[in-house]
Design an enzyme around this catalytic site. Structure first.
Site, PDB file in Angstrom:
ATOM      1  N   HIS A 263       0.825  -1.207   0.000  1.00  0.00           N
ATOM      2  CA  HIS A 263       0.000   0.000   0.000  1.00  0.00           C
ATOM      3  C   HIS A 263       0.855   1.252   0.000  1.00  0.00           C
ATOM      4  O   HIS A 263       1.749   1.395   0.820  1.00  0.00           O
ATOM      5  CB  HIS A 263      -0.934   0.029   1.213  1.00  0.00           C
ATOM      6  CG  HIS A 263      -2.069  -0.928   1.073  1.00  0.00           C
ATOM      7  ND1 HIS A 263      -2.075  -2.177   1.630  1.00  0.00           N
ATOM      8  CD2 HIS A 263      -3.230  -0.811   0.391  1.00  0.00           C
ATOM      9  CE1 HIS A 263      -3.182  -2.793   1.305  1.00  0.00           C
ATOM     10  NE2 HIS A 263      -3.913  -1.992   0.547  1.00  0.00           N
ATOM     11  N   TYR A 319       1.817 -18.857  14.201  1.00  0.00           N
ATOM     12  CA  TYR A 319       1.554 -20.218  14.667  1.00  0.00           C
ATOM     13  C   TYR A 319       2.836 -21.060  14.641  1.00  0.00           C
ATOM     14  O   TYR A 319       3.635 -20.932  13.715  1.00  0.00           O
ATOM     15  CB  TYR A 319       0.503 -20.890  13.776  1.00  0.00           C
ATOM     16  CG  TYR A 319      -0.843 -20.209  13.786  1.00  0.00           C
ATOM     17  CD1 TYR A 319      -1.238 -19.413  14.855  1.00  0.00           C
ATOM     18  CD2 TYR A 319      -1.724 -20.376  12.723  1.00  0.00           C
ATOM     19  CE1 TYR A 319      -2.483 -18.794  14.865  1.00  0.00           C
ATOM     20  CE2 TYR A 319      -2.974 -19.767  12.732  1.00  0.00           C
ATOM     21  CZ  TYR A 319      -3.340 -18.967  13.799  1.00  0.00           C
ATOM     22  OH  TYR A 319      -4.564 -18.368  13.804  1.00  0.00           O
ATOM     23  N   GLU A 392     -18.727 -32.136  -1.644  1.00  0.00           N
ATOM     24  CA  GLU A 392     -19.539 -32.531  -0.479  1.00  0.00           C
ATOM     25  C   GLU A 392     -19.633 -34.050  -0.315  1.00  0.00           C
ATOM     26  O   GLU A 392     -19.961 -34.533   0.764  1.00  0.00           O
ATOM     27  CB  GLU A 392     -20.947 -31.932  -0.594  1.00  0.00           C
ATOM     28  CG  GLU A 392     -20.947 -30.418  -0.441  1.00  0.00           C
ATOM     29  CD  GLU A 392     -22.330 -29.815  -0.629  1.00  0.00           C
ATOM     30  OE1 GLU A 392     -23.107 -30.364  -1.443  1.00  0.00           O
ATOM     31  OE2 GLU A 392     -22.624 -28.818   0.039  1.00  0.00           O
TER      32      GLU A 392
END
Ligand SMILES: [Zn+2]
Ligand SMILES: [Zn+2]
Length: 415
Positions: A263, A319, A392
């Site tokens: 940015h 982490y 699924e």
């Protein structure tokens, strides 16, 4: 890669799990439920730390299954506890609940109703599969030894804010009763549908985030020599940082440095005063982690100085490495291999990161992937893509696997 080099070891395995229970028929009966729950959550995604509706749905479903429920655990977390009929071990199963800040372009009829928010990492399916496993295990309460804890965790994706596993651990979910084994599952487009993928030891990387502010001196776009152009310096820096991976750390040691956000500036003819770069670093051992972090600082300061700019560098650990307990992983591998219609494979470490790693520091356990890539169903886009689709048809296998691991490990060594 096969684990079984000899007929003897294969025979030993078959004898060991000759009595292994299968929940696949029950998971298949629950398939409509799994899909319904997953689609409901998918259509109503919630960002990290804001999973209120998802948590309410989870709590309601657990209660309906006759499972004791605690809500608002470490934020929006939900914990279900199912006690078996006889003493045994306590097994924790974890699903994450948060979505990502991303505009969905999957074209699914049940696509996100929230603008700019999408379940693009499959956490909706994780919740559904764990609820399915909870229902299966609740119906076997009389045969269950020990206890099963169902951990529905917020904010796995919010590494920069500390994630959601840590607050749940602080809230005591790995105690009272103390968790002996912990398991987690993630759907992953890297692997074909119905493939379980895992490895002993380090499975996923340690992640760290970095922010580099390049401080220049602005001016007119037509007279760059009167300025210190932070856009130009940032561009040099982005390129130079890639030398860490390609030239400065051991090439056989896994590592990644990615600048993912840039940015600066407000319009076409103003050279701005500063530029902000943000990114992530991934490694699977501590030495490389420290080396990569120190090289990010060194290169940032040197490149900026070369062009007359200054910089501020912030690097934070996110982490830790996700380390599967080798003994437990071997048993998980064997158990998953017994599930009909699926394949179980060993994979090299991956550079994704997970706050499940914090749970694995509290109890031995295993994290594993369930492949969800199927070209024939259009499930080809990677996790975190706006076109990501979960196959699924794999959810029943996931629910079955979670129920199986909880059932077997809670009764492990208990007569
Ligand atoms: Zn993700
Ligand atoms: Zn995820």
């Amino acid at each position: 890669m096969s684990r079984f080099n000899s007929l003897e070891s294969l025979k030993a395995l078959c004898t060991r799990f000759a009595s292994t229970i299968s929940f696949l028929d029950e998971a298949t009966e629950l398939e409509g439920y799994l899909i319904r729950i997953r689609r409901r959550i998918h259509a109503n995604p919630e960002l990290a730390y804001h999973e209120q509706e998802t948590a309410a749905l989870v709590a309601g479903e657990l209660k309906r299954a006759g499972i004791r429920v605690e809500t608002r655990v470490g934020g929006t977390g939900v914990v279900g506890v199912l006690e078996g009929a006889a003493p045994g071990h306590t097994v924790a199963l974890r699903a994450d609940m948060d979505a990502l800040p991303l505009q969905e372009l999957s074209g699914e009829e049940f696509a996100s109703k929230s603008k700019g928010v999408m379940h693009a990492c499959g956490h909706d399916s994780h919740v559904a599969m764990l609820l399915g496993a909870a229902r299966i295990l609740a119906s076997h309460r009389d045969d269950l030894k020990g206890a099963v804890k169902f951990l529905f965790q917020p904010a796995e994706e919010a590494a920069e804010k500390g994630g959601g596993a840590k607050p749940m651990i602080v809230a005591g979910v790995m105690e009272r009763p103390k968790v002996d084994y912990v398991f987690g599952l993630h759907v992953f487009s890297n692997f074909p549908s119905r493939t379980f993928a895992l490895r002993p030891g380090p499975l996923m990387a340690a992640s760290g985030t970095f922010k580099i502010r390049v401080l220049g001196r602005g001016g007119h776009g037509s007279a760059p020599h009167q300025t210190v152009d932070p856009v130009f310096v940032a561009a040099q820096l982005i390129t130079a940082l890639q030398a860490i991976r390609s030239r400065m750390v051991d090439p056989v040691e896994p590592s990644v440095v990615s600048v993912c956000s840039v940015h600066s500036g407000t319009r076409n003819n103003i050279i701005p005063d500063d530029a902000m770069l943000e990114g992530t670093m991934r490694t699977v051992d501590d030495f490389t982690k420290r080396r990569v972090a120190s090289l990010i600082r060194q290169i940032s300061y040197s490149v900026c100085r070369t062009f007359g700019a200054r910089c501020e560098v912030e690097i934070e650990d996110a982490y830790p490495v996700t380390v599967n307990n080798p003994g437990v992983e071997a048993e998980v591998f064997s158990l998953l291999s017994t599930i009909p219609g699926t394949k179980t494979v060993e994979v090299p470490p991956l550079l994704v990161a997970e706050d499940f790693s914090f749970f694995l520091r509290k109890a031995p356990g295993t994290y594993y992937f369930l492949g969800t890539r199927d070209e024939s169903k259009g499930c080809v886009s990677p996790n975190h893509s706006s076109r990501f689709k979960v196959d699924e048809d794999v959810m029943k296998y996931g629910a079955d696997s979670l129920a199986l691991l909880a059932f077997e490990f809670s009764g492990r060594g208990v007569r």
